[in-house]
Design an enzyme around this catalytic site. Structure first.
Site, PDB file in Angstrom:
ATOM      1  N   HIS A 170      16.569  39.368 -32.451  1.00  0.00           N
ATOM      2  CA  HIS A 170      15.494  40.175 -31.887  1.00  0.00           C
ATOM      3  C   HIS A 170      14.261  40.092 -32.781  1.00  0.00           C
ATOM      4  CE1 HIS A 170      13.453  43.500 -29.910  1.00  0.00           C
ATOM      5  NE2 HIS A 170      13.176  43.974 -31.126  1.00  0.00           N
ATOM      6  N   ASP A 214      18.518   5.436 -15.789  1.00  0.00           N
ATOM      7  CA  ASP A 214      17.944   5.504 -14.438  1.00  0.00           C
ATOM      8  C   ASP A 214      18.496   4.427 -13.505  1.00  0.00           C
ATOM      9  OD1 ASP A 214      16.446   7.654 -15.188  1.00  0.00           O
ATOM     10  OD2 ASP A 214      14.487   6.713 -14.902  1.00  0.00           O
ATOM     11  N   CYS A 220      10.096   6.640 -20.680  1.00  0.00           N
ATOM     12  CA  CYS A 220      10.104   7.969 -21.299  1.00  0.00           C
ATOM     13  C   CYS A 220       9.004   8.126 -22.350  1.00  0.00           C
ATOM     14  CB  CYS A 220      11.477   8.216 -21.915  1.00  0.00           C
ATOM     15  SG  CYS A 220      11.568   9.672 -22.919  1.00  0.00           S
TER      16      CYS A 220
HETATM   17  C1  LIG Z   1       5.836  10.929 -15.307  1.00  0.00           C
HETATM   18  C2  LIG Z   1       7.271  11.071 -15.741  1.00  0.00           C
HETATM   19  C3  LIG Z   1       7.667  12.167 -16.487  1.00  0.00           C
HETATM   20  C4  LIG Z   1       8.990  12.302 -16.892  1.00  0.00           C
HETATM   21  N1  LIG Z   1       9.346  13.396 -17.628  1.00  0.00           N
HETATM   22  C5  LIG Z   1      10.622  13.513 -18.028  1.00  0.00           C
HETATM   23  C6  LIG Z   1      11.022  14.626 -18.819  1.00  0.00           C
HETATM   24  O1  LIG Z   1      10.214  15.492 -19.153  1.00  0.00           O
HETATM   25  N2  LIG Z   1      12.311  14.705 -19.215  1.00  0.00           N
HETATM   26  C7  LIG Z   1      13.240  13.747 -18.855  1.00  0.00           C
HETATM   27  O2  LIG Z   1      14.402  13.863 -19.239  1.00  0.00           O
HETATM   28  N3  LIG Z   1      12.894  12.695 -18.103  1.00  0.00           N
HETATM   29  C8  LIG Z   1      11.618  12.553 -17.689  1.00  0.00           C
HETATM   30  N4  LIG Z   1      11.261  11.459 -16.954  1.00  0.00           N
HETATM   31  C9  LIG Z   1      12.311  10.475 -16.616  1.00  0.00           C
HETATM   32  C10 LIG Z   1      12.595   9.548 -17.802  1.00  0.00           C
HETATM   33  O3  LIG Z   1      11.407   8.902 -18.187  1.00  0.00           O
HETATM   34  C11 LIG Z   1      13.659   8.553 -17.419  1.00  0.00           C
HETATM   35  O4  LIG Z   1      14.794   9.233 -16.942  1.00  0.00           O
HETATM   36  C12 LIG Z   1      14.065   7.702 -18.616  1.00  0.00           C
HETATM   37  O5  LIG Z   1      12.967   6.981 -19.125  1.00  0.00           O
HETATM   38  C13 LIG Z   1      15.173   6.722 -18.219  1.00  0.00           C
HETATM   39  O6  LIG Z   1      15.520   5.967 -19.327  1.00  0.00           O
HETATM   40  P1  LIG Z   1      16.112   4.505 -19.158  1.00  0.00           P
HETATM   41  O7  LIG Z   1      16.429   4.041 -20.545  1.00  0.00           O
HETATM   42  O8  LIG Z   1      17.177   4.496 -18.147  1.00  0.00           O
HETATM   43  O9  LIG Z   1      14.936   3.622 -18.534  1.00  0.00           O
HETATM   44  P2  LIG Z   1      13.409   3.400 -18.895  1.00  0.00           P
HETATM   45  O10 LIG Z   1      12.865   4.433 -19.779  1.00  0.00           O
HETATM   46  O11 LIG Z   1      12.741   3.162 -17.594  1.00  0.00           O
HETATM   47  O12 LIG Z   1      13.434   2.043 -19.725  1.00  0.00           O
HETATM   48  C14 LIG Z   1      13.807   0.833 -19.149  1.00  0.00           C
HETATM   49  C15 LIG Z   1      13.187  -0.300 -19.927  1.00  0.00           C
HETATM   50  O13 LIG Z   1      13.731  -1.534 -19.455  1.00  0.00           O
HETATM   51  C16 LIG Z   1      12.717  -2.505 -19.458  1.00  0.00           C
HETATM   52  N5  LIG Z   1      13.111  -3.560 -18.531  1.00  0.00           N
HETATM   53  C17 LIG Z   1      13.254  -3.476 -17.182  1.00  0.00           C
HETATM   54  N6  LIG Z   1      13.666  -4.664 -16.686  1.00  0.00           N
HETATM   55  C18 LIG Z   1      13.795  -5.495 -17.744  1.00  0.00           C
HETATM   56  C19 LIG Z   1      14.178  -6.853 -17.872  1.00  0.00           C
HETATM   57  N7  LIG Z   1      14.538  -7.576 -16.817  1.00  0.00           N
HETATM   58  N8  LIG Z   1      14.184  -7.410 -19.103  1.00  0.00           N
HETATM   59  C20 LIG Z   1      13.830  -6.675 -20.187  1.00  0.00           C
HETATM   60  N9  LIG Z   1      13.454  -5.387 -20.126  1.00  0.00           N
HETATM   61  C21 LIG Z   1      13.441  -4.809 -18.919  1.00  0.00           C
HETATM   62  C22 LIG Z   1      11.481  -1.728 -19.017  1.00  0.00           C
HETATM   63  O14 LIG Z   1      10.309  -2.397 -19.424  1.00  0.00           O
HETATM   64  C23 LIG Z   1      11.678  -0.394 -19.724  1.00  0.00           C
HETATM   65  O15 LIG Z   1      11.040  -0.371 -20.987  1.00  0.00           O
HETATM   66  C24 LIG Z   1       9.944  11.306 -16.548  1.00  0.00           C
HETATM   67  C25 LIG Z   1       9.546  10.186 -15.811  1.00  0.00           C
HETATM   68  C26 LIG Z   1       8.228  10.064 -15.412  1.00  0.00           C
HETATM   69  C27 LIG Z   1       7.830   8.854 -14.627  1.00  0.00           C
END
Ligand SMILES: Cc1cc2nc3c(=O)[nH]c(=O)nc-3n(C[C@H](O)[C@H](O)[C@H](O)COP(=O)(O)OP(=O)(O)OC[C@H]3O[C@@H](n4cnc5c(N)ncnc54)[C@H](O)[C@@H]3O)c2cc1C
Length: 465
Positions: free
Chosen positions: A444, A311, A43
């Site tokens: 408004h 995610d 994110c």
């Molecule tokens: C280009 C793009 C634009 C986006 N725009 C939006 C938006 O405008 N609004 C919105 O709501 N969402 C948006 N999203 C989606 C959003 O980024 C994700 O839904 C969000 O980041 C999910 O959060 P998370 O904490 O589940 O995972 P992530 O943000 O993916 O974080 C997971 C973390 O876990 C770490 N990790 C993974 N495996 C391991 C491991 N084995 N050991 C230690 N660390 C690990 C990774 O390095 C990462 O830092 C966008 C996504 C993309 C790709």
């Protein structure tokens, strides 16, 4: 080395993980967080935030071209792509650094390294200095997701890009093919189109932004086409012939047959897959459905003390869903009684031009679910603030249950609708009806007045159309 014991270990420091860690710490827990790459996750580093920074540059560029309309002068308008990207990277870096401060402030122990789960209640972290063994009765998995790669359409970083390449482009594409018209694909299409690339968007479904209400998709498509984008619906990219240093020949298939088209750059935005591999989940007995961990409505995996949020736990793949699940799970672990999340009350926003935002059921989905619906619509052209802003292109649509007056869904396209949608989200979470909304006084002149009018219209009472 002896294992270090915590109350809660969070794996992954994206908006799911770091928020869960903060809430658990607020509730008095001794918390560790493990991150293999960067605090803030996709994110802050490669998703929501840097894309919005790029899109802001595109928006300002677009407005500069419209200077004359506002009685202003702007000559020699141009851009420096490296500087646009540098600003976006700077914004991401600033926010990622801020997460480090929040971890410190909340006394959360950060381990930078890749985590595995060797046994129930245990996390093993490979850091630069060696392996750290951690234990805790509660572990929250928040490892997020990455770009989906389809066979033959894999990114190579040169001719074919994922979002990561598109966020730090080495060159400005001249002829760009965007595969996939979900939020990520459309935002990049909008950015590069505004900066002057010739953009084609290819969507396998029957319309762009296919999860949105059909009327909103159609409205957005018309706006994109007017801006010069080519939109191919019900079309599949079958194959990409790559000619290094030259470009790509895309083989496109629709109901009429197969054609080819030439591009210098392709962005593949065909979805994401959860980071479920190499964690040891199968051995623990965690259920995995295709690429995400199966959980109940409280993010419990079925393995005692192990939760999955964000995610990795499946759709909707949105940062605010991840964070909210993080708060909910932290409260559950602390013995509180949080509410389960209602997926239908999570808004989705796309920051293209014009913006798109929605919450709840589309008109079609409401009908499919058996509701008799009342539908209201209001166009931006009927709103004083929209006209004053020079943003008269857009509409707001509401869907109500005709029997109970429940607001089933709200759908918007136009300027700043990603900010407006939260009004309806609050309404839905308070289980509001048409009467509450009609009796609410909207300030408004604001764009929000259209939210009122779109409710009034569903009951034949709109005032300004
Ligand atoms: C280009 C793009 C634009 C986006 N725009 C939006 C938006 O405008 N609004 C919105 O709501 N969402 C948006 N999203 C989606 C959003 O980024 C994700 O839904 C969000 O980041 C999910 O959060 P998370 O904490 O589940 O995972 P992530 O943000 O993916 O974080 C997971 C973390 O876990 C770490 N990790 C993974 N495996 C391991 C491991 N084995 N050991 C230690 N660390 C690990 C990774 O390095 C990462 O830092 C966008 C996504 C993309 C790709």
């Amino acid at each position: 080395m002896a294992a270090r014991n915590f109350d809660v270990i969070v794996v992954g420091a994206g908006p799911g993980g770091y928020v869960a860690a903060i809430r658990a710490a607020q509730l008095g827990k001794n918390v560790a967080i493990v991150e293999r790459e960067h605090l803030g996750g996709i994110c802050l580093n490669w998703g929501c935030i840097p894309t919005k920074a790029l899109l802001r540059s595109a928006e300002v560029f677009h407005l500069m071209h419209r200077a004359k309309e506002f009685g202003l002068k702007a000559d020699g308008i141009g851009y420096d792509l490296d500087a646009v990207v540098a600003r976006s990277r700077g914004v991401a870096k600033q926010l990622s650094g801020g997460i480090g401060h929040l971890m410190k402030k909340n006394k959360i122990t950060v381990f930078m390294g890749a985590a595995t789960l060797p046994a129930r209640g245990k996390v093993s972290v490979k850091t630069d200095k060696g392996t750290e063994e951690l234990t805790a009765p509660a572990i929250i998995l928040a490892t997020g997701a990455r770009a989906r790669e389809l066979p033959g359409l894999e990114a190579d970083g040169d001719l074919v890009w994922t979002y990561k390449h598109a966020l730090q482009p080495k060159r400005m594409p001249k002829k760009l093919l965007v595969i996939g018209s979900g939020a990520i694909g459309i935002e990049f299409a909008s950015f590069f189109n505004t900066l002057g690339a010739e953009v084609t968007v290819c969507e396998v479904m029957d319309r762009v932004l296919p999860v949105e209400d059909a009327e909103i998709s159609a409205f957005a498509k018309k706006a994109f086409v007017k801006q010069g984008m080519k939109i191919l619906e019900k079309t599949t990219v079958k194959k990409l012939d790559r000619k290094p240093g030259v470009g790509v020949t895309a083989h496109l298939e629709d109901a009429k047959g197969t054609t080819t088209a030439e591009f210098d750059t392709v962005i593949s935005a065909v979805g994401i897959v959860g980071n479920v591999e190499n964690l040891g989940l199968e051995a623990l007995g965690v259920k995995i459905d295709r690429t995400h961990v199966v959980t109940d409505e409280y993010c419990r995996t079925g393995v005692e003390g192990l939760y999955a949020i964000g995610d990795i736990a499946g759709a909707p793949w949105l940062a605010h869903k991840a964070s909210h699940e993080g708060v909910m799970v932290a409260e559950l672990i602390a013995g509180l009684h949080p509410h389960a999340i209602k997926p239908n009350s999570i808004a989705g926003c796309t920051y293209c031009h014009p913006q798109v935002a929605s919450v709840g059921l589309t008109e079609q989905k409401a009908k499919d679910a058996g509701y008799t619906v009342k539908v209201g619509r209001f166009p931006f052209i009927g709103n004083g603030k929209a006209i004053a802003l020079g943003e008269a292109e857009g509409m707001i649509k509401t869907v109500f249950d005709a029997k109970t007056g429940e607001l089933l869904g709200a759908h918007m396209v136009g300027a700043e609708v990603t900010e407006l949608i939260q009004g309806y989200v609050v309404g839905r979470s308070l289980e509001t009806t048409e009467e509450d909304l009609m009796n609410t006084v909207f300030p408004h002149p604001t764009l929000s007045e259209m939210m009122h009018e779109a409710v009034l219209d569903a009951y034949g009472r709109a005032l300004h159309i």
